[in-house]
Design a protein around this motif. Sequence first.
Motif, short mmCIF file in Angstrom:
data_model
loop_
_atom_site.label_atom_id
_atom_site.label_comp_id
_atom_site.label_asym_id
_atom_site.label_seq_id
_atom_site.Cartn_x
_atom_site.Cartn_y
_atom_site.Cartn_z
N UNK A 180 41.24 35.05 44.49
CA UNK A 180 42.64 35.99 43.96
C UNK A 180 41.74 37.37 43.82
N UNK A 181 42.41 38.45 44.12
CA UNK A 181 41.18 39.51 44.03
C UNK A 181 40.48 39.71 42.68
N UNK A 182 39.55 40.09 43.09
CA UNK A 182 38.15 40.45 41.94
C UNK A 182 38.57 41.51 40.83
N UNK A 183 39.16 41.57 39.76
CA UNK A 183 39.29 42.55 39.26
C UNK A 183 38.15 44.06 38.33
N UNK A 184 38.31 45.41 38.48
CA UNK A 184 37.04 45.91 37.29
C UNK A 184 37.75 46.09 36.42
N UNK A 185 36.97 46.39 35.04
CA UNK A 185 37.68 45.97 33.59
C UNK A 185 38.85 47.23 33.46
N UNK A 186 38.68 47.84 34.61
CA UNK A 186 39.66 49.36 34.75
C UNK A 186 40.75 49.05 35.53
N UNK A 187 41.16 48.03 35.93
CA UNK A 187 41.82 47.60 36.49
C UNK A 187 41.99 47.43 38.29
N UNK A 188 41.15 48.71 38.74
CA UNK A 188 40.59 47.92 39.83
C UNK A 188 40.53 47.46 41.32
N UNK A 189 41.28 46.60 42.06
CA UNK A 189 41.21 45.86 42.89
C UNK A 189 40.26 45.84 44.27
N UNK A 190 39.64 44.95 43.88
CA UNK A 190 38.57 44.37 45.42
C UNK A 190 39.48 43.13 46.00
N UNK A 191 39.57 43.02 46.83
CA UNK A 191 40.29 42.33 48.33
C UNK A 191 39.04 41.14 47.15
N UNK A 192 39.97 39.31 47.57
CA UNK A 192 39.54 38.42 47.43
C UNK A 192 38.57 37.95 48.35
N UNK A 193 37.27 36.32 47.45
CA UNK A 193 36.90 36.11 48.37
C UNK A 193 37.22 35.35 48.80
N UNK A 194 36.25 34.12 49.34
CA UNK A 194 36.41 33.09 49.93
C UNK A 194 35.39 32.70 49.01
N UNK A 195 35.91 31.47 47.65
CA UNK A 195 35.09 31.02 46.70
C UNK A 195 34.50 30.14 46.54
N UNK A 196 33.97 29.65 47.78
CA UNK A 196 33.70 28.12 48.22
C UNK A 196 32.01 28.89 49.43
N UNK A 197 32.45 29.61 49.30
CA UNK A 197 30.73 30.33 50.32
C UNK A 197 31.08 29.29 51.57
N UNK A 198 30.45 30.53 52.64
CA UNK A 198 30.32 29.95 53.83
C UNK A 198 28.79 29.47 54.53
N UNK A 199 28.07 28.53 54.67
CA UNK A 199 26.98 28.70 55.59
C UNK A 199 26.78 28.86 56.59
N UNK A 200 25.65 29.53 56.86
CA UNK A 200 25.68 29.47 58.38
C UNK A 200 24.41 28.91 58.90
#
Length: 150
Positions: free
Chosen positions: A56-76
């Motif tokens: 889900x999108x990341x939300x700052x305290x003031x409501x500003x949203x950032x795109x969601x990221x992959x929560x399970x990680x991606x090892x390279x």
Amino acid sequence: MLLQNEPSDANAIEAPPEPERCVIVVDEALPPGKASNAAAVVAFTLGQRHSRLVGEPLREQDGTAHPGLIPIGIPILKATADQLSALRLKSLAHCDVVDFPVQGQATVDYDAFLRAVRVLPGESLQYLAVGLVGPRKKVGKLVGGFALFA
């Protein structure tokens, strides 16, 4: 007639899905810039194919949203060119595979890339990177011998 000890479809309990794993394996001989490019190309396609893996999108305290990221990680991880081909072939029956043939870094023209791959038999393709998404245990077994790309 339904007997008391028989589960009905309405009462059936589905087993939770097995946790997934997402991993990208890159040719260890690539210099950092080309390795990063290969991993990014594969990651972009994996994200398109498996949009459910994006959190889900990341939300700052003031409501500003950032795109969601992959929560399970991606090892390279890293592997030799031969190991990448073998990994791809072995993985096809167990998980979703996104591969990036070497022809992809030979041009910036996607149509030329398509043409370069089209004239080759599949077994002759060599890969810069292979991305896998699938059940955690199966993917773990497939990539268990590979080290992190550093």
